[in-house]
Enzyme design. Sequence first.
Site, PDB file in Angstrom:
ATOM      1  N   ASP A 111      11.738   1.009  -4.018  1.00 58.93           N
ATOM      2  CA  ASP A 111      10.298   0.666  -3.509  1.00 58.93           C
ATOM      3  C   ASP A 111      10.248   0.776  -1.923  1.00 58.93           C
ATOM      4  O   ASP A 111      11.464   0.912  -1.358  1.00 58.93           O
ATOM      5  CB  ASP A 111      10.327  -0.915  -3.772  1.00 58.93           C
ATOM      6  CG  ASP A 111       8.934  -1.659  -3.980  1.00 58.93           C
ATOM      7  OD1 ASP A 111       7.868  -1.065  -3.349  1.00 58.93           O
ATOM      8  OD2 ASP A 111       8.808  -2.855  -4.224  1.00 58.93           O
ATOM      9  N   HIS A 112       8.966   0.725  -1.299  1.00 60.02           N
ATOM     10  CA  HIS A 112       8.853   0.464   0.172  1.00 60.02           C
ATOM     11  C   HIS A 112       9.006  -0.862   0.403  1.00 60.02           C
ATOM     12  O   HIS A 112       8.635  -1.916  -0.363  1.00 60.02           O
ATOM     13  CB  HIS A 112       7.879   1.105   0.585  1.00 60.02           C
ATOM     14  CG  HIS A 112       7.486   2.485   0.236  1.00 60.02           C
ATOM     15  ND1 HIS A 112       6.370   3.132   0.122  1.00 60.02           N
ATOM     16  CD2 HIS A 112       8.340   3.388   0.350  1.00 60.02           C
ATOM     17  CE1 HIS A 112       6.520   4.379   0.033  1.00 60.02           C
ATOM     18  NE2 HIS A 112       7.663   4.691   0.104  1.00 60.02           N
ATOM     19  N   HIS A 148       4.840  -2.993  -2.537  1.00 58.28           N
ATOM     20  CA  HIS A 148       4.174  -2.854  -3.835  1.00 58.28           C
ATOM     21  C   HIS A 148       4.239  -1.231  -4.294  1.00 58.28           C
ATOM     22  O   HIS A 148       3.270  -0.711  -4.992  1.00 58.28           O
ATOM     23  CB  HIS A 148       2.598  -3.091  -4.049  1.00 58.28           C
ATOM     24  CG  HIS A 148       2.330  -4.592  -3.248  1.00 58.28           C
ATOM     25  ND1 HIS A 148       2.957  -5.621  -3.659  1.00 58.28           N
ATOM     26  CD2 HIS A 148       1.903  -4.779  -2.048  1.00 58.28           C
ATOM     27  CE1 HIS A 148       2.529  -6.762  -2.939  1.00 58.28           C
ATOM     28  NE2 HIS A 148       2.148  -6.043  -2.017  1.00 58.28           N
ATOM     29  N   HIS A 149       5.298  -0.576  -4.156  1.00 61.05           N
ATOM     30  CA  HIS A 149       5.398   0.930  -4.370  1.00 61.05           C
ATOM     31  C   HIS A 149       6.648   1.138  -5.213  1.00 61.05           C
ATOM     32  O   HIS A 149       7.293   2.086  -4.917  1.00 61.05           O
ATOM     33  CB  HIS A 149       5.217   1.516  -2.948  1.00 61.05           C
ATOM     34  CG  HIS A 149       4.112   1.585  -2.310  1.00 61.05           C
ATOM     35  ND1 HIS A 149       4.211   1.666  -0.784  1.00 61.05           N
ATOM     36  CD2 HIS A 149       2.908   1.123  -2.596  1.00 61.05           C
ATOM     37  CE1 HIS A 149       3.115   1.360  -0.433  1.00 61.05           C
ATOM     38  NE2 HIS A 149       2.163   1.021  -1.328  1.00 61.05           N
ATOM     39  N   GLN A 150       6.681   0.253  -6.101  1.00 58.19           N
ATOM     40  CA  GLN A 150       8.075   0.790  -7.225  1.00 58.19           C
ATOM     41  C   GLN A 150       7.753   1.915  -7.997  1.00 58.19           C
ATOM     42  O   GLN A 150       6.568   2.222  -8.321  1.00 58.19           O
ATOM     43  CB  GLN A 150       8.189  -0.476  -8.319  1.00 58.19           C
ATOM     44  CG  GLN A 150       8.407  -1.954  -7.595  1.00 58.19           C
ATOM     45  CD  GLN A 150       7.082  -2.581  -7.375  1.00 58.19           C
ATOM     46  OE1 GLN A 150       5.950  -2.362  -7.979  1.00 58.19           O
ATOM     47  NE2 GLN A 150       7.073  -3.588  -6.589  1.00 58.19           N
TER      48      GLN A 150
END
Length: 526
Positions: free
Chosen positions: A303-304, A462-464
Amino acid sequence: MSSQSGSAAAPESVIVVGAGSAGSVVARRLADAGVRVTLLEAGGEDTNPAIHDLSRMGELWHSPDDWDYFTVPQPGANGHRLHCPRGKVLGGSHALNAMIWVRGTPQDFDHWASLGNDGWEWERVLPVYRAIENYRGGGEPALHGAEGLLDVTDDYELSPIQQSIIDAAVEEGLERNPDYNGATIEGVSQQQITVRGGTRLNTYLAYVKPARDRIAVELGCHVHELIFAEPAAAGERPRVIGVRFAQGGELRELFAEEVILAAGAIDSPRVLLRSGIGPGEELREAGVEPRVELPGVGKNLHDHFLVPVIFGTEKPIDPPREGVSVTQSHLFWKSRPELDRPDTQPIHFSVPMYGDFLEPRGDNGFSLMAGLVTPESRGEIRLSGPRPEDPLLLDPRALSAESDVESLLASVRQCRRIGRRAALAAAPEDGGWGATEVYPGPEVGDGEDLVDYLRHTLATYHHQVGTCKMGVDELAVVSPRLAVHGVDGLRVIDASIMPRVTTGNTNAPSVLIGELGAQFVLAGER
Ligand SMILES: Cc1cc2nc3c(=O)[nH]c(=O)nc-3n(C[C@H](O)[C@H](O)[C@H](O)COP(=O)(O)OP(=O)(O)OC[C@H]3O[C@@H](n4cnc5c(N)ncnc54)[C@H](O)[C@@H]3O)c2cc1C
């Protein structure tokens, strides 16, 4: 791991699980080609007005339209459990997100291709992006599409505070980049967003809604597991023929020639694991009988991450107003010049973003959210038990890699410097905002105390991605054509197939995956 390649005829009927960024695209493209498509979505209609008003995204968190996931306690984040909102509604996470459109860098896709994923090179991907986009903005027309279904624009008015943040970043030495989806991603930019007529446009609205007469959309369907054909002979390759799901309190079954999981990076691996496709030993421990040994399912979760740098201002900032997003600009920056792509992407909000772990100190202010976009840390998703309601163990192992801490520290420091630039810090009578740092604040220095701050306030971007990664190695879950290894009749087409996260927000790449995935299905390529 048995791999698969070759092609067959396109299926006549397909079940798509999940009407999110990628699933909506797949459903529409297959329906256009005459395939009988049933789109099963766990959530409901997108009737919540906060979905459609750009200023109200924050209201969707913890709402019925949010899966409302939390990680297990993260040692790299002070032991916190991090909230991971995901869309549970038509449109999926594209109904909850900030609508920012970032394609990623050519290096991202060339890297995927270098892992054995033929066809994912940037030069093959760029025309697909152009075909998706209906671009209205000031960028180089040759690099953008203007005929696609999805409106992408930066043709909207910047809030005064957002303009000053951009000016301060330029003072700090960043290039003002008028088109980060153009020749280069680096610099500070106004965000390009997917809106139409001032309201959210997601792939459900752009692709599926106009075609609902041709796509069987079923709502409130929580898919629990896959259904397999009885093997005709011992040792025969397993074949998926349908799904079992709960709808309105009843268990139902549905069958089709092919099943496509587009349930996102958290739920697609969950459905595979619940169906006995995954690391056998772990499945047994969770009480699930293994069926197909695929050790990479749920692994490679990454993630980020964001860290807030918050400023108060003497000059009042206009409160959020209808139709105006509280984030309108961001920047891409290499914290070390030798990197091949930016490792940081701060995102700028016109409000204080205290998050779950900071004591609010006033309503008037802005946030420069330091952002890490090339994480090295890798975690996993595991089942805690065999029942659909057993909680998922979501463990990104945030900041377990030291290089992630270094990049994020550099980004926090840069955000602190930008806030001290005249465009923001000068007194209002001198044309500034009278900005002063509220968090980390003067009591936090630049050494270990800043690392402590960073771990204490860490939040997901929110970038899983990555939990059903595409590839040809032992931990790959899907082939370069997105067919699940070792199983027939089954694909995964969503953000979970990214072997490595792109440099920037992950919605545009998810839509791209939907388009390419649909092409593979129609070509019968496995
Ligand atoms: C709060 C937030 C802000 C974000 N901001 C941005 C941004 O501004 N720009 C950007 O590029 N990216 C952003 N992202 C990330 C981006 O939205 C995602 O990467 C992208 O939407 C992923 O697409 P997907 O198709 O993989 O999954 P999703 O869009 O999440 O779709 C999955 C769908 O499957 C459904 N589903 C799940 N499990 C089941 C099941 N068992 N049965 C039936 N249906 C199921 C879900 O309800 C959902 O509709 C953000 C994400 C969030 C959550």
